[in-house]
Design a protein around this motif. Structure first.
Motif, PDB file in Angstrom:
ATOM      1  N   ASP A  31      14.116 -13.984 130.492  1.00 33.95           N
ATOM      2  CA  ASP A  31      16.110 -13.545 129.878  1.00 33.95           C
ATOM      3  C   ASP A  31      16.737 -13.614 129.938  1.00 33.95           C
ATOM      4  O   ASP A  31      17.398 -12.490 130.133  1.00 33.95           O
ATOM      5  N   TYR A  32      17.364 -15.067 131.031  1.00 37.75           N
ATOM      6  CA  TYR A  32      19.277 -14.375 130.814  1.00 37.75           C
ATOM      7  C   TYR A  32      19.867 -13.920 130.555  1.00 37.75           C
ATOM      8  O   TYR A  32      21.236 -12.946 130.689  1.00 37.75           O
ATOM      9  N   ALA A  33      20.097 -14.621 128.901  1.00 34.20           N
ATOM     10  CA  ALA A  33      20.720 -14.237 128.343  1.00 34.20           C
ATOM     11  C   ALA A  33      20.782 -12.610 127.983  1.00 34.20           C
ATOM     12  O   ALA A  33      22.016 -11.789 127.522  1.00 34.20           O
ATOM     13  N   THR A  34      20.123 -11.777 128.073  1.00 31.49           N
ATOM     14  CA  THR A  34      20.354 -10.445 127.695  1.00 31.49           C
ATOM     15  C   THR A  34      20.384  -9.421 129.179  1.00 31.49           C
ATOM     16  O   THR A  34      21.015  -8.192 128.832  1.00 31.49           O
ATOM     17  N   VAL A  35      19.800 -10.334 130.262  1.00 33.29           N
ATOM     18  CA  VAL A  35      20.737  -9.580 131.412  1.00 33.29           C
ATOM     19  C   VAL A  35      22.020  -9.948 131.231  1.00 33.29           C
ATOM     20  O   VAL A  35      22.785  -8.722 131.611  1.00 33.29           O
ATOM     21  N   GLU A  36      22.217 -10.790 130.544  1.00 42.62           N
ATOM     22  CA  GLU A  36      24.328 -11.075 130.816  1.00 42.62           C
ATOM     23  C   GLU A  36      24.962 -10.237 129.437  1.00 42.62           C
ATOM     24  O   GLU A  36      25.477  -9.209 129.642  1.00 42.62           O
ATOM     25  N   ALA A  37      23.809  -9.485 128.717  1.00 43.27           N
ATOM     26  CA  ALA A  37      25.082  -9.200 127.337  1.00 43.27           C
ATOM     27  C   ALA A  37      24.543  -7.382 127.703  1.00 43.27           C
ATOM     28  O   ALA A  37      25.558  -6.986 127.787  1.00 43.27           O
ATOM     29  N   MET A  38      23.319  -7.235 128.524  1.00 45.98           N
ATOM     30  CA  MET A  38      23.451  -5.503 129.173  1.00 45.98           C
ATOM     31  C   MET A  38      24.725  -5.343 130.231  1.00 45.98           C
ATOM     32  O   MET A  38      25.090  -4.665 130.418  1.00 45.98           O
ATOM     33  N   LEU A  39      24.894  -6.703 131.400  1.00 49.57           N
ATOM     34  CA  LEU A  39      26.338  -6.378 132.199  1.00 49.57           C
ATOM     35  C   LEU A  39      27.657  -6.036 131.119  1.00 49.57           C
ATOM     36  O   LEU A  39      28.274  -5.732 131.488  1.00 49.57           O
ATOM     37  N   ARG A  40      27.578  -6.426 130.618  1.00 49.71           N
ATOM     38  CA  ARG A  40      28.693  -7.352 129.392  1.00 49.71           C
ATOM     39  C   ARG A  40      28.961  -5.601 128.463  1.00 49.71           C
ATOM     40  O   ARG A  40      29.996  -4.712 128.362  1.00 49.71           O
ATOM     41  N   GLU A  41      27.371  -4.832 128.345  1.00 43.98           N
ATOM     42  CA  GLU A  41      27.643  -3.816 127.788  1.00 43.98           C
ATOM     43  C   GLU A  41      28.186  -2.825 129.005  1.00 43.98           C
ATOM     44  O   GLU A  41      28.982  -2.022 128.067  1.00 43.98           O
ATOM     45  N   SER A  42      27.504  -2.800 130.067  1.00 44.15           N
ATOM     46  CA  SER A  42      27.725  -1.957 131.349  1.00 44.15           C
ATOM     47  C   SER A  42      29.118  -2.137 131.353  1.00 44.15           C
ATOM     48  O   SER A  42      30.321  -0.989 131.499  1.00 44.15           O
ATOM     49  N   VAL A  43      29.863  -2.958 131.457  1.00 47.42           N
ATOM     50  CA  VAL A  43      31.196  -3.138 132.216  1.00 47.42           C
ATOM     51  C   VAL A  43      32.659  -2.956 131.103  1.00 47.42           C
ATOM     52  O   VAL A  43      33.266  -1.616 131.167  1.00 47.42           O
ATOM     53  N   THR A  44      32.003  -3.332 129.996  1.00 47.73           N
ATOM     54  CA  THR A  44      32.970  -2.574 128.555  1.00 47.73           C
ATOM     55  C   THR A  44      32.458  -0.879 128.505  1.00 47.73           C
ATOM     56  O   THR A  44      33.887  -0.356 128.367  1.00 47.73           O
ATOM     57  N   ALA A  45      31.954  -0.447 129.340  1.00 47.65           N
ATOM     58  CA  ALA A  45      32.023   0.797 129.417  1.00 47.65           C
ATOM     59  C   ALA A  45      32.312   1.138 130.685  1.00 47.65           C
ATOM     60  O   ALA A  45      33.748   2.603 130.427  1.00 47.65           O
ATOM     61  N   TRP A  46      32.266   0.403 131.379  1.00 50.69           N
ATOM     62  CA  TRP A  46      32.895   1.502 132.919  1.00 50.69           C
ATOM     63  C   TRP A  46      34.839   1.230 132.759  1.00 50.69           C
ATOM     64  O   TRP A  46      35.013   1.916 133.023  1.00 50.69           O
ATOM     65  N   LEU A  47      34.923   0.239 131.923  1.00 48.11           N
ATOM     66  CA  LEU A  47      36.243   0.067 131.553  1.00 48.11           C
ATOM     67  C   LEU A  47      36.898   1.300 131.025  1.00 48.11           C
ATOM     68  O   LEU A  47      38.231   1.285 130.640  1.00 48.11           O
ATOM     69  N   GLY A  48      36.483   2.691 130.629  1.00 49.00           N
ATOM     70  CA  GLY A  48      36.398   3.944 129.797  1.00 49.00           C
ATOM     71  C   GLY A  48      36.899   4.494 130.488  1.00 49.00           C
ATOM     72  O   GLY A  48      37.535   5.609 130.432  1.00 49.00           O
ATOM     73  N   GLN A  49      37.080   4.364 132.134  1.00 45.49           N
ATOM     74  CA  GLN A  49      37.278   5.787 132.999  1.00 45.49           C
ATOM     75  C   GLN A  49      38.531   6.178 132.305  1.00 45.49           C
ATOM     76  O   GLN A  49      39.966   5.708 132.080  1.00 45.49           O
ATOM     77  N   THR A  50      38.609   7.073 132.702  1.00 45.19           N
ATOM     78  CA  THR A  50      40.518   8.419 131.757  1.00 45.19           C
ATOM     79  C   THR A  50      41.368   7.253 133.317  1.00 45.19           C
ATOM     80  O   THR A  50      42.512   8.095 132.924  1.00 45.19           O
ATOM     81  N   ASP A  51      41.128   7.614 134.114  1.00 45.54           N
ATOM     82  CA  ASP A  51      42.455   7.397 135.277  1.00 45.54           C
ATOM     83  C   ASP A  51      42.044   5.772 135.162  1.00 45.54           C
ATOM     84  O   ASP A  51      41.285   4.866 135.593  1.00 45.54           O
ATOM     85  N   PRO A  52      43.205   4.903 135.181  1.00 44.03           N
ATOM     86  CA  PRO A  52      43.009   4.003 135.588  1.00 44.03           C
ATOM     87  C   PRO A  52      43.613   3.420 136.159  1.00 44.03           C
ATOM     88  O   PRO A  52      43.364   1.945 136.670  1.00 44.03           O
ATOM     89  N   ARG A  53      43.753   3.804 137.608  1.00 48.11           N
ATOM     90  CA  ARG A  53      43.458   3.378 139.115  1.00 48.11           C
ATOM     91  C   ARG A  53      42.492   2.916 139.198  1.00 48.11           C
ATOM     92  O   ARG A  53      41.542   3.631 140.558  1.00 48.11           O
ATOM     93  N   PHE A  54      41.616   1.972 138.874  1.00 47.87           N
ATOM     94  CA  PHE A  54      40.286   1.311 139.683  1.00 47.87           C
ATOM     95  C   PHE A  54      39.716  -0.268 138.983  1.00 47.87           C
ATOM     96  O   PHE A  54      40.808  -1.116 138.430  1.00 47.87           O
TER      97      PHE A  54
END
Length: 284
Positions: free
Chosen positions: A22-45
């Motif tokens: 189910d590759y659509a689910t694989v992509e959806a989980m990546l999208r969910e995780s990446v969205t969370a990673w963008l919430g770093q308190t320091d923008p230097r990443f």
């Protein structure tokens, strides 16, 4: 943001579409995780995603996608491809991601599994400790997103979860062949370290002088049908508090009797397994 401002590069790779049910689910989980990673308190990443085809992800200048044309590492139409296939596919894709992270100026690199979540404090922590070889996450959480349940995993988290090491980029293998390198070229350049360090998370702490991260640094997503390991929560869960939700960018558990019970009580799969283990075995 200039290359000189990049403290930490998060590198992730997504499995070949052939090795998924189910590759659509694989992509959806990546999208969910990446969205969370963008919430770093320091923008230097920066975040580097390596895949066989483009994935629809949030629009952010710190997010970079690299496509490769590597063949499926296994003929198996399933996430359970065997460790050799995982090491080859993940190792070569992470090598490409490491190349791109270096091009972007990342001083440190963290390889993150595409479905996991990470503490929003990591970049700020690394920025304050600049110059150290790196850190190993030995203390973290397992999370079942569907149940909104977590379970603490201490001491050997890094031996269970691939999202568990932050390493100074100059200590990692060379990547002079560039982001268009073939898998054979990457193996020729990096040798056994391609699989040992970039494809696997089992050896980095023993091979490099890494310190222990002094706080839980990652949420290891379990209980999905598209993961290679197939691991489960491993015991009784607990609700995802607002503090944990804010720390890792996941949804908190709703405070209704049903949602709390679902988080704390064993899943149906776990209950069936426990009944099976308790059932007397037939004797010859």
């Amino acid at each position: 943001m200039s290359a000189h401002d990049v403290v930490l590069g998060f590198v992730t790779s997504i499995r070949h579409p052939h090795n998924s049910t189910d590759y659509a689910t694989v992509e959806a989980m990546l999208r969910e995780s990446v969205t969370a990673w963008l919430g770093q308190t320091d923008p230097r990443f920066v975040i580097v995603v390596v895949s066989n085809r483009p994935v629809e992800l949030p629009h952010d200048d710190r997010l970079h996608q690299v496509q490769v044309s590597f063949p499926p590492p296994s003929d198996t139409r399933s996430p359970r491809t065997g460790i050799a296939a995982v090491l080859r596919d993940k190792g070569t894709k992470n090598a490409v991601g490491l190349t791109r992270a270096r091009e972007l100026g990342a001083e440190y690199v963290m390889f993150v599994d595409a479905d996991d979540f990470i503490s929003r404090r990591l970049t700020a922590f690394v920025a304050a400790k600049g110059g150290a070889p790196g850190w190993t996450i030995t203390d973290g959480w397992r999370v079942n997103v569907q149940r909104r349940a977590v379970r603490r995993h201490s001491d050997d988290f890094h031996l269970q979860c691939g999202s568990s090491h932050i390493v100074r980029a100059d200590l990692l293998p060379p990547t002079t062949t560039g982001v268009t390198a073939t898998q054979d070229e990457l193996y020729d350049e990096q040798g056994e370290l391609l699989e040992r360090w970039l494809g696997s998370h089992m050896h980095l702490h023993d091979d490099l002088p890494l310190s222990y991260l002094p706080f839980p640094g990652a949420l290891y997503r379990v209980g999905t049908s598209q993961s290679h390991s197939g691991n489960a929560l491993g015991g009784a869960g607990r609700p995802i508090t607002r503090a944990i939700a804010a720390e890792f960018g996941v949804s908190a558990t709703g405070w209704t009797p049903w949602r709390l019970a679902r988080a704390v009580l064993p899943s149906a799969r776990a209950a069936r397994e426990r009944v099976r283990m308790l059932r007397p075995r037939d004797r010859d």
